[in-house]
Scaffold this motif. Structure first.
Motif: not given
Length: 120
Positions: A37-39, A45-47, A95-98
């Motif tokens: 994701f990024r902001q 924030r967007e995927g 951002y990395c997400t799980a």
């Protein structure tokens, strides 16, 4: 619980490339969908991209399709986001997400983020 640590951000010029890394620990990557994701400043924030590690499917936002690639390192628990043909509007914290399962729409874990600045 899975832990995520991003790296690889920086300042680049328009048209340049970067590779962001997301080191994953605590759980096997096989059961998670890893997303990016990024902001951007002043924006929501967007995927950006998602990879379902259980079936290998990948998904991209329209604004990065063809320029960014999400991938998995098969030798270590690390995910990557290759950013090519960068534009000033790609400037953001990434951002990395799980998320357990196949999708990245409701992340359970977030990394601390890595800053990408695209400017001449």
């Amino acid at each position: 619980q899975v832990q995520l640590v991003e790296s690889g951000g920086g300042w680049v010029q328009p048209g340049d490339s970067l590779r962001l890394s997301c080191a994953v620990s605590g759980r096997s990557l096989d059961y998670y969908a890893i997303g990016w994701f990024r902001q951007a400043p002043g924006k929501e924030r967007e995927g950006v991209a998602c990879r379902s590690n259980s079936d290998g499917n990948t998904y991209y936002a329209d604004f990065v399709r063809g320029r960014f690639t999400i991938s998995r390192d098969n030798t270590k628990p690390t995910m990557y986001l290759q950013l090519n043909s960068l534009k000033p509007e790609d400037t953001a914290i990434y951002y990395c997400t799980a998320q357990r399962g196949l999708l990245c729409d409701s992340p359970e874990t977030w990394g601390q983020g890595t800053q990408v600045i695209v400017s001449s």
